[in-house]
Scaffold this active site. Sequence first.
Site, mmCIF file in Angstrom:
data_model
loop_
_atom_site.group_PDB
_atom_site.id
_atom_site.type_symbol
_atom_site.label_atom_id
_atom_site.label_comp_id
_atom_site.label_asym_id
_atom_site.label_seq_id
_atom_site.Cartn_x
_atom_site.Cartn_y
_atom_site.Cartn_z
ATOM 1 N N GLU A 23 -12.968 24.200 -18.102
ATOM 2 C CA GLU A 23 -12.090 23.043 -18.280
ATOM 3 C C GLU A 23 -12.617 22.306 -19.505
ATOM 4 O OE1 GLU A 23 -9.421 22.875 -16.629
ATOM 5 O OE2 GLU A 23 -9.993 24.408 -15.159
ATOM 6 N N ASP A 62 -10.206 28.163 -10.132
ATOM 7 C CA ASP A 62 -9.455 29.069 -11.003
ATOM 8 C C ASP A 62 -10.186 30.399 -11.170
ATOM 9 O OD1 ASP A 62 -7.737 26.979 -11.213
ATOM 10 O OD2 ASP A 62 -7.915 26.695 -13.383
ATOM 11 N N HIS A 97 -6.595 23.999 -11.624
ATOM 12 C CA HIS A 97 -7.149 23.492 -12.879
ATOM 13 C C HIS A 97 -8.558 22.929 -12.701
ATOM 14 C CE1 HIS A 97 -3.480 24.154 -15.123
ATOM 15 N NE2 HIS A 97 -2.789 23.533 -14.176
ATOM 16 N N ASP A 135 -14.166 30.549 -15.925
ATOM 17 C CA ASP A 135 -13.079 29.634 -16.292
ATOM 18 C C ASP A 135 -13.703 28.328 -16.774
ATOM 19 O OD1 ASP A 135 -10.000 29.065 -16.115
ATOM 20 O OD2 ASP A 135 -10.994 27.288 -15.298
#
Length: 627
Positions: free
Chosen positions: A33, A177, A172, A31
């Site tokens: 960001e 995540d 998040h 994941d």
Amino acid sequence: MLAVSTTAPAYQATFEELGTPLRDVTFVVVDLETTGTSAKEGGITEIGAVKVRGGEVLGEFQSLVNPGQPVPAFIARLTGITNAMVATAPDIALVLPSFLEFARGSVLVAHNAPFDVGFLKVMCARLDYEWPGFTVVDTVPLARRLVTRDEAPNHKLSTLANLFHASVSPDHRALADARATVDVLHALFERLAPMGITHLEDLATAADPVPPEVRRKRHLADDLPDAPGVYLFRGPGDEVLYVGTSVNIRKRVRSYFTAAEKRKRITEMVRIAERVTPVACATHLEAQVRELRLITEHAPRYNRRSKYPERQSWVRLTDEAYPRLSVVGAVVAGAAHIGPFGSRRTAQEAVHALHDALNLRQCTARIPLVSKQPGSPCALAGMGRCSAPCVATEAPDASYEQVAEAARSALTGDPAPVVRALSDRIATLAHQERYEEAGEVTRRLRAFVSGAHRAQRLGPLAGCAELVAARPSGIGDAPGKPGGWEIVVIKHGRLAATDVSAPRADPLPLVAALRTTAEHVEPPVPPAPAAHPEETHLLLAWLDSPGVRLVHVSDTWACPVRAAGAHADLTWASDRVRAEIGPAVADRGAADSIHAAHVGAADGADAGVTAAPEPENPQHVDTMTAC
């Protein structure tokens, strides 16, 4: 049958073909960001990943990343990652190599994978790293396939994590995540198992909207060979439902059980199929020919292009005192023919084209060479469209003999007089803005030229008792390994034998063996070949392919220099029509339709070709120009 062994060699599937059980696959759930949604303009602020296999966590990876640009305020509020947090974080140039090494040899998993993988690919390209080509699994389409709206209002990660009681709630942040996605992935795998999806290879089509009864038929492809050939879907009572061909039988049959197959009739066929019979072939050409023969033999109800030779139509110039044109179902010796045509209607359009250009009689009555009493000329004679041989009483009508000879020449040799006459008429009609009539004449011209071209292509090969040709294997559609020769024996337009010689081996012993064991073919009546016309067209296309060498020709194999194929590109006709009707009218498509008629009428210009003498070695023969 073809004179070649079809016994498949002993076959053992590889581990890749058997598939990899999901419990043995190492997954890296990742994941990211980021500073925005655009991979080209944004940057990565955090990477989190979890490595799992068989339900066990093997390791985790997490790092903040300096994106090289400010973190937008709304992103900071959403993720909690601020400019201060990433100011001292390592650059992506330092983090990316570590992540790639962590994920090496694994299958990447992400929720909405195109987003995360897209950023990783852009960063690899920006830093001149080669993308490892990971197998990627996206949990979003899997969830859409397995989780109904009654269970969850949407397929967001937070919603799915709550539905499956994940041990970590997504917030998040990349690692949290990724941990939540691991739990979602395992829950989805539990739902896939009852559907028979237990291997990594099955995940590629797991999200396909394939009916369960179709997906359950995937086992029909399990024992099929990875080889070129033909496959037959069989239903109850061993009925042949469908015949197909492929360079890889197993892979092609597997595709019928996925969403890649969108034809409703084929999906219906798969539902009732009970087994698949493979026929491995030495060459792709043999596979194409066998497919055509099997379709003709079995007439499978799910093959739309089932071919029936008895339904082919020909146009014949009859053999009588005053010949006329007739649409027939078979050829006879000593008469001029064109065709075959796919339908009687198309053959009749070719007849109309000749009637438009030549004053051939159109009545069906048999007229003696010299009548005792003059007949009554028909209306066509009064219109100047028939030379009316029926009125000759004192001597044979010599003028009609000239008309008949012109028709015979147009059918078997140069059709230029007919093409020129119809082009004149099309130009006149277009100038008068009678476009519907011009289109009708264009259609007739197309039918005539294409029929004449087919006959002039088929006839010479049909009259050749034996033709042996070779092509280097491993090129074009040849499935063999480079270094060998694909040998083909053709008798009267029918494939009699074919095989591929071993790489770097002398092909002449194989040539001799194929000629000795080739199928015996009875001579046909040219221009009709001894096989289905489509089979002969397949052979002609193969002979036209690059690299083909003639090895032996028993008879002269030649086509007229001024043949129908020479009219495949009549740009002069289009230019003339444009000059007649002017640019304003030409833009309405009349001239283009005429040019298209000529181009579509034949698939290539013919050239005068004389058969080459038998060579000593196929490697020393110049590439032939097909007839």
